[in-house]
Design a protein around this motif. Sequence first.
Motif, short mmCIF file in Angstrom:
data_model
loop_
_atom_site.label_atom_id
_atom_site.label_comp_id
_atom_site.label_asym_id
_atom_site.label_seq_id
_atom_site.Cartn_x
_atom_site.Cartn_y
_atom_site.Cartn_z
N GLY A 197 8.83 6.95 4.53
CA GLY A 197 10.22 6.77 4.94
C GLY A 197 10.42 5.57 5.84
N GLU A 198 9.60 4.53 5.67
CA GLU A 198 9.65 3.36 6.55
C GLU A 198 10.41 2.19 5.92
OE1 GLU A 198 5.53 2.63 7.36
OE2 GLU A 198 5.44 4.22 8.86
N GLY A 199 11.34 2.49 5.07
CA GLY A 199 12.12 1.43 4.45
C GLY A 199 13.29 1.99 3.67
N TYR A 200 14.01 1.08 3.05
CA TYR A 200 15.16 1.47 2.24
C TYR A 200 14.71 2.15 0.96
CZ TYR A 200 17.81 -1.77 5.16
OH TYR A 200 18.39 -2.41 6.22
N ARG A 201 15.52 3.08 0.48
CA ARG A 201 15.28 3.66 -0.84
C ARG A 201 15.99 2.76 -1.85
NH1 ARG A 201 13.73 6.29 2.90
NH2 ARG A 201 13.10 8.45 2.94
N PRO A 202 15.38 2.46 -2.96
CA PRO A 202 15.97 1.51 -3.92
C PRO A 202 17.38 1.86 -4.40
CG PRO A 202 13.67 1.86 -4.43
CD PRO A 202 14.03 2.85 -3.37
N GLY A 214 0.83 -1.20 0.00
CA GLY A 214 0.00 0.00 0.00
C GLY A 214 0.86 1.24 0.00
N ASP A 215 0.26 2.33 -0.39
CA ASP A 215 0.97 3.61 -0.53
C ASP A 215 2.23 3.38 -1.37
OD1 ASP A 215 -0.93 5.12 0.93
OD2 ASP A 215 0.02 4.54 2.82
N MET A 216 3.39 3.74 -0.83
CA MET A 216 4.66 3.59 -1.55
C MET A 216 5.56 2.55 -0.89
SD MET A 216 4.34 5.69 -4.05
CE MET A 216 5.96 6.08 -4.69
N ARG A 217 4.96 1.64 -0.12
CA ARG A 217 5.73 0.69 0.68
C ARG A 217 5.66 -0.71 0.07
NH1 ARG A 217 5.21 -1.59 6.46
NH2 ARG A 217 7.35 -1.46 7.17
N PHE A 218 6.81 -1.40 0.07
CA PHE A 218 6.92 -2.76 -0.43
C PHE A 218 7.70 -3.62 0.55
CE2 PHE A 218 6.25 -0.12 -4.07
CZ PHE A 218 5.52 -0.89 -4.96
N GLU A 219 7.44 -4.92 0.52
CA GLU A 219 8.24 -5.89 1.27
C GLU A 219 8.87 -6.82 0.25
OE1 GLU A 219 7.98 -9.05 4.99
OE2 GLU A 219 6.14 -8.40 4.00
N LEU A 239 13.15 -7.35 3.57
CA LEU A 239 13.43 -5.94 3.81
C LEU A 239 12.29 -5.12 3.26
CD1 LEU A 239 14.51 -4.37 1.01
CD2 LEU A 239 16.47 -5.79 1.45
N PHE A 240 12.18 -3.91 3.79
CA PHE A 240 11.10 -3.02 3.37
C PHE A 240 11.67 -1.88 2.53
CE2 PHE A 240 9.59 -5.24 7.06
CZ PHE A 240 8.32 -5.62 6.66
N ILE A 241 10.93 -1.52 1.52
CA ILE A 241 11.29 -0.44 0.61
C ILE A 241 10.17 0.59 0.68
CG2 ILE A 241 11.73 0.17 -1.80
CD1 ILE A 241 12.57 -2.83 -2.18
N ASP A 242 10.54 1.86 0.79
CA ASP A 242 9.54 2.92 0.87
C ASP A 242 10.14 4.19 0.31
OD1 ASP A 242 7.22 4.31 1.44
OD2 ASP A 242 7.45 4.23 3.62
N ALA A 243 9.31 5.04 -0.21
CA ALA A 243 9.74 6.35 -0.67
C ALA A 243 9.77 7.29 0.52
CB ALA A 243 8.77 6.87 -1.74
N GLY A 244 10.50 8.38 0.36
CA GLY A 244 10.51 9.41 1.38
C GLY A 244 9.22 10.20 1.36
N GLU A 245 8.97 10.98 2.39
CA GLU A 245 7.75 11.77 2.48
C GLU A 245 7.59 12.74 1.32
OE1 GLU A 245 7.40 13.53 6.35
OE2 GLU A 245 7.53 11.58 7.35
N ASP A 246 8.70 13.23 0.79
CA ASP A 246 8.64 14.16 -0.34
C ASP A 246 8.20 13.48 -1.63
OD1 ASP A 246 11.09 12.77 -0.06
OD2 ASP A 246 12.15 14.22 -1.32
#
Length: 148
Positions: free
Chosen positions: A37-42, A11-16, A25-32
């Motif tokens: 920001g709840e994970g690594y940036r690719p 959901g949103d911009m978050r992946f597992e 590991l979790f991947i997420d975009a920054g708030e901007d």
Amino acid sequence: MAVKVTTKWLGDMRFESTNPSGHNLFIDAGEDNGGKGEGYRPKALMLSGLAGCSGLDVAALIKKMKLNVADFKIEIEANLTEEHPKHYDKVAMHFHFYGDDLNEKKLQRAVDLSVDKYCGVMEMFRQFSELDIKTHFHNTKVDFFPVQ
């Protein structure tokens, strides 16, 4: 040898993302960029992969060569292009070794073997980036005379 990774949208911009080792590991975009920001940036994860690949090589060679190293770290700084698709066009990778009795020649050989022969992630980066690799040696032995 095939490697399989499965990445599931949460959901949103978050992946597992699963890993062949069984760790996630979790991947997420920054708030901007719409994430939390709840994970690594690719792209940063790619740099961690580069450091990890070379670090594993060097650690194995330190053990094989029976070198005395108290600690080491790898610092990476990369330039991200402005135009899409944004990618790293320049990567500076600095190996820092710490210890009282560093064999600089053998440690440099370990770094060179990783960079030139063993690290597959390094070879992938060579396809799209200019690499600048440096090795730094830090003698942690403190020589001083107490004031009397």
